[in-house]
Design an enzyme around this catalytic site. Structure first.
Site, PDB file in Angstrom:
ATOM      1  N   CYS A 227       0.863  -1.374   0.119  1.00 35.12           N
ATOM      2  CA  CYS A 227      -0.117  -0.177   0.192  1.00 35.12           C
ATOM      3  C   CYS A 227       0.579   1.178   0.118  1.00 35.12           C
ATOM      4  O   CYS A 227       1.960   1.113   0.208  1.00 35.12           O
ATOM      5  CB  CYS A 227      -0.614   0.103   1.270  1.00 35.12           C
ATOM      6  SG  CYS A 227      -2.240  -1.160   1.128  1.00 35.12           S
TER       7      CYS A 227
ATOM      8  N   ARG B  98      -4.721   7.009  -0.190  1.00 29.18           N
ATOM      9  CA  ARG B  98      -3.757   6.016  -0.254  1.00 29.18           C
ATOM     10  C   ARG B  98      -4.093   5.096  -1.471  1.00 29.18           C
ATOM     11  O   ARG B  98      -5.329   5.192  -1.945  1.00 29.18           O
ATOM     12  CB  ARG B  98      -3.806   5.233   0.978  1.00 29.18           C
ATOM     13  CG  ARG B  98      -5.336   4.652   1.094  1.00 29.18           C
ATOM     14  CD  ARG B  98      -5.595   3.002   0.950  1.00 29.18           C
ATOM     15  NE  ARG B  98      -4.632   2.258   1.787  1.00 29.18           N
ATOM     16  CZ  ARG B  98      -4.519   1.779   3.078  1.00 29.18           C
ATOM     17  NH1 ARG B  98      -5.947   2.265   3.763  1.00 29.18           N
ATOM     18  NH2 ARG B  98      -3.778   1.072   3.727  1.00 29.18           N
TER      19      ARG B  98
ATOM     20  N   ASN C  71      -0.033  -2.232   6.003  1.00 30.65           N
ATOM     21  CA  ASN C  71       0.415  -3.398   6.360  1.00 30.65           C
ATOM     22  C   ASN C  71       1.988  -3.224   6.899  1.00 30.65           C
ATOM     23  O   ASN C  71       2.515  -2.274   6.344  1.00 30.65           O
ATOM     24  CB  ASN C  71       0.354  -4.480   5.378  1.00 30.65           C
ATOM     25  CG  ASN C  71      -0.082  -5.789   5.679  1.00 30.65           C
ATOM     26  OD1 ASN C  71      -0.988  -5.791   6.499  1.00 30.65           O
ATOM     27  ND2 ASN C  71       0.273  -6.890   5.125  1.00 30.65           N
TER      28      ASN C  71
HETATM   29  C1  LIG Z   1      -4.216  -5.417   4.364  1.00 26.24           C
HETATM   30  C2  LIG Z   1      -4.661  -3.773   4.394  1.00 26.24           C
HETATM   31  C3  LIG Z   1      -3.183  -3.035   4.334  1.00 26.24           C
HETATM   32  C4  LIG Z   1      -2.969  -3.096   2.577  1.00 26.24           C
HETATM   33  C5  LIG Z   1      -1.525  -3.146   2.485  1.00 26.24           C
HETATM   34  O1  LIG Z   1      -0.693  -2.719   3.092  1.00 26.24           O
HETATM   35  N1  LIG Z   1      -1.109  -4.210   1.902  1.00 26.24           N
HETATM   36  C6  LIG Z   1       0.245  -4.640   1.685  1.00 26.24           C
HETATM   37  C7  LIG Z   1       0.100  -6.136   1.916  1.00 26.24           C
HETATM   38  S1  LIG Z   1       1.911  -6.552   1.878  1.00 26.24           S
HETATM   39  O2  LIG Z   1       2.683  -5.597   2.738  1.00 26.24           O
HETATM   40  O3  LIG Z   1       2.464  -6.738   0.681  1.00 26.24           O
HETATM   41  O4  LIG Z   1       1.801  -7.940   2.429  1.00 26.24           O
HETATM   42  C8  LIG Z   1      -5.131  -3.596   5.523  1.00 26.24           C
HETATM   43  C9  LIG Z   1      -5.542  -1.971   5.942  1.00 26.24           C
HETATM   44  C10 LIG Z   1      -6.674  -1.853   6.919  1.00 26.24           C
HETATM   45  C11 LIG Z   1      -6.678  -3.181   7.244  1.00 26.24           C
HETATM   46  C12 LIG Z   1      -8.212  -3.434   7.747  1.00 26.24           C
HETATM   47  C13 LIG Z   1      -8.706  -2.530   8.840  1.00 26.24           C
HETATM   48  O5  LIG Z   1      -7.723  -2.422   9.859  1.00 26.24           O
HETATM   49  C14 LIG Z   1      -9.915  -3.019   9.598  1.00 26.24           C
HETATM   50  C15 LIG Z   1     -10.152  -4.501   9.978  1.00 26.24           C
HETATM   51  C16 LIG Z   1      -9.385  -4.513  11.308  1.00 26.24           C
HETATM   52  C17 LIG Z   1      -9.307  -6.104  11.563  1.00 26.24           C
HETATM   53  O6  LIG Z   1      -8.641  -6.259  12.730  1.00 26.24           O
HETATM   54  C18 LIG Z   1      -8.994  -6.970  10.381  1.00 26.24           C
HETATM   55  C19 LIG Z   1      -9.802  -6.849   9.189  1.00 26.24           C
HETATM   56  C20 LIG Z   1      -9.762  -5.387   8.728  1.00 26.24           C
HETATM   57  C21 LIG Z   1     -10.812  -5.235   7.735  1.00 26.24           C
HETATM   58  C22 LIG Z   1      -8.431  -5.052   8.464  1.00 26.24           C
HETATM   59  C23 LIG Z   1      -7.975  -5.818   7.220  1.00 26.24           C
HETATM   60  C24 LIG Z   1      -6.582  -5.475   6.513  1.00 26.24           C
HETATM   61  O7  LIG Z   1      -5.567  -5.760   7.381  1.00 26.24           O
HETATM   62  C25 LIG Z   1      -6.465  -4.086   6.128  1.00 26.24           C
HETATM   63  C26 LIG Z   1      -7.661  -4.117   4.981  1.00 26.24           C
END
Ligand SMILES: C[C@H](CCC(=O)NCCS(=O)(=O)O)[C@H]1CC[C@H]2[C@@H]3[C@H](O)C[C@@H]4C[C@H](O)CC[C@]4(C)[C@H]3C[C@H](O)[C@]12C
Length: 325
Positions: A2, A16, A79
């Site tokens: 992200c 973002r 993340n």
């Molecule tokens: C995965 C998302 C971040 C995107 C990102 O950074 N991707 C990179 C992946 S990587 O580095 O390449 O592995 C994060 C951002 C916000 C997060 C969400 C939010 O925190 C809201 C909830 C929180 C709950 O605890 C889990 C589900 C959730 C719905 C989360 C799911 C997931 O972890 C999300 C969607």
């Protein structure tokens, strides 16, 4: 992966790219001032600043991925898998779970400075939202209308709040390392470079843009951090909202992820599911999705903010092609 930015043209914009291989069913969600935010270890916040952002609503609770409040403070969770560490509840601390952190800050802070003050007694704790939605390993970018921003990281060594001079956040490694790495690219320039490689021997500048030849272009978080910092630092300021919003999306698109390029499991690819940007003065949220490049907008101020009911808008995924004949 992200990428999150604060872009300081016009009113200022915060948002973002959300890059992932699965979609959670997120929507654009407005939380009005009188929605009661329940916290697991802190008193309920009955009244607070209104928030607009992208969230998954579960049991009438907005699980924000990113958002901006009516005072122009923005916050995004990205993340941070590996370094992220959340602690056990500790007496005498402000114990907040990662899923509560965005409402906790945006509900009560008017600026980054206030957010910093709020965090002096913070303990980010390891409490799951539910058995299905467990803790996410996140770190956060927080920014305000002045363009000032900070990064919050909770690791085994404790809670860290870093000033962010470039207003960009991606993923691993830890933020100080990302900043240090920028030094390797400081000669990258929009201008033609001076030849310091072969003094006295003229080189053939065979192409325009040769000053950015060394810019990394990978999908990885370190490459995106460098590329986005360069792109944002040189992004022009427009004269109108339309121009600024257009520039904002071009700036974020520099690091968006096309399907097929980032294989996270056999035949499963991470891609940019959505990109959003909120005008920090008006609270209007603009977004595009992977399927729909048209910029859509939801205006926070068109909702009744003196209410206790969440307002949700689905993200429109149908490509809106403007056929001219
Ligand atoms: C995965 C998302 C971040 C995107 C990102 O950074 N991707 C990179 C992946 S990587 O580095 O390449 O592995 C994060 C951002 C916000 C997060 C969400 C939010 O925190 C809201 C909830 C929180 C709950 O605890 C889990 C589900 C959730 C719905 C989360 C799911 C997931 O972890 C999300 C969607």
């Amino acid at each position: 992966m992200c990428t999150s930015i604060v872009y300081s043209a016009g009113d200022g914009y915060f948002g973002r790219n959300l890059d992932l291989e699965v979609s959670f069913g997120q929507e654009v969600v407005i939380t009005p001032r009188d929605y009661a935010f329940n916290f697991r270890k802190l008193p309920t916040m009955e009244h607070h600043y209104a928030i607009i952002g992208v969230a998954l609503v579960k049991d009438n609770y907005p699980l924000y991925f990113d958002g901006v409040n009516e005072e122009g403070v923005g916050m995004a969770g990205l993340n941070f898998d590996g370094p992220a560490h959340f602690f056990s509840v500790e007496d005498g601390k402000d114990n907040v779970s990662p899923f509560e952190f965005i409402p906790y800050v945006l509900g009560q802070c008017k600026s980054v400075e206030e957010a910093k003050q709020l965090m002096t007694n913070l303990n980010l704790v390891n409490i799951n939202f539910s058995d299905q939605l467990k803790l996410s390993p996140l770190h956060w970018l927080i920014a305000d209308r002045s363009g000032k921003s900070i990064v919050v990281e909770s690791t085994v060594t404790g809670l860290h709040v870093y000033d962010n001079p470039v207003g960009v956040l991606t993923n691993n490694p830890e933020f100080p390392q990302q900043l240090t790495n920028l030094a390797n690219y400081q000669s990258v320039s929009p201008a033609e470079p001076a030849n310091t490689l072969t003094p006295g021997i003229a080189l053939n500048n065979y192409s325009r843009g040769i000053g950015s030849h060394l810019l990394p272009g990978g999908m990885d978080s370190e490459s995106r951090f460098v590329k986005e910092t360069f792109t944002k630092m040189h992004a022009p300021a427009g004269k109108s909202e339309r121009e600024n919003v257009t520039n904002y999306f071009h700036t974020l698109n520099a690091v968006d992820q096309q399907k097929g390029l980032d294989e996270v499991a056999p035949n499963t690819f991470e891609y940019t599911i959505y990109s959003d940007g909120v005008n920090l003065a008006t609270g209007t949220l603009y977004y595009t999705t992977y399927e729909n490049n048209q910029i859509n907008a939801v205006a926070m101020r068109n909702a009744n903010l003196n209410s206790s009911d969440l307002v949700s808008y689905p993200m429109l995924n149908n490509q809106a092609i403007n056929y001219q004949n």
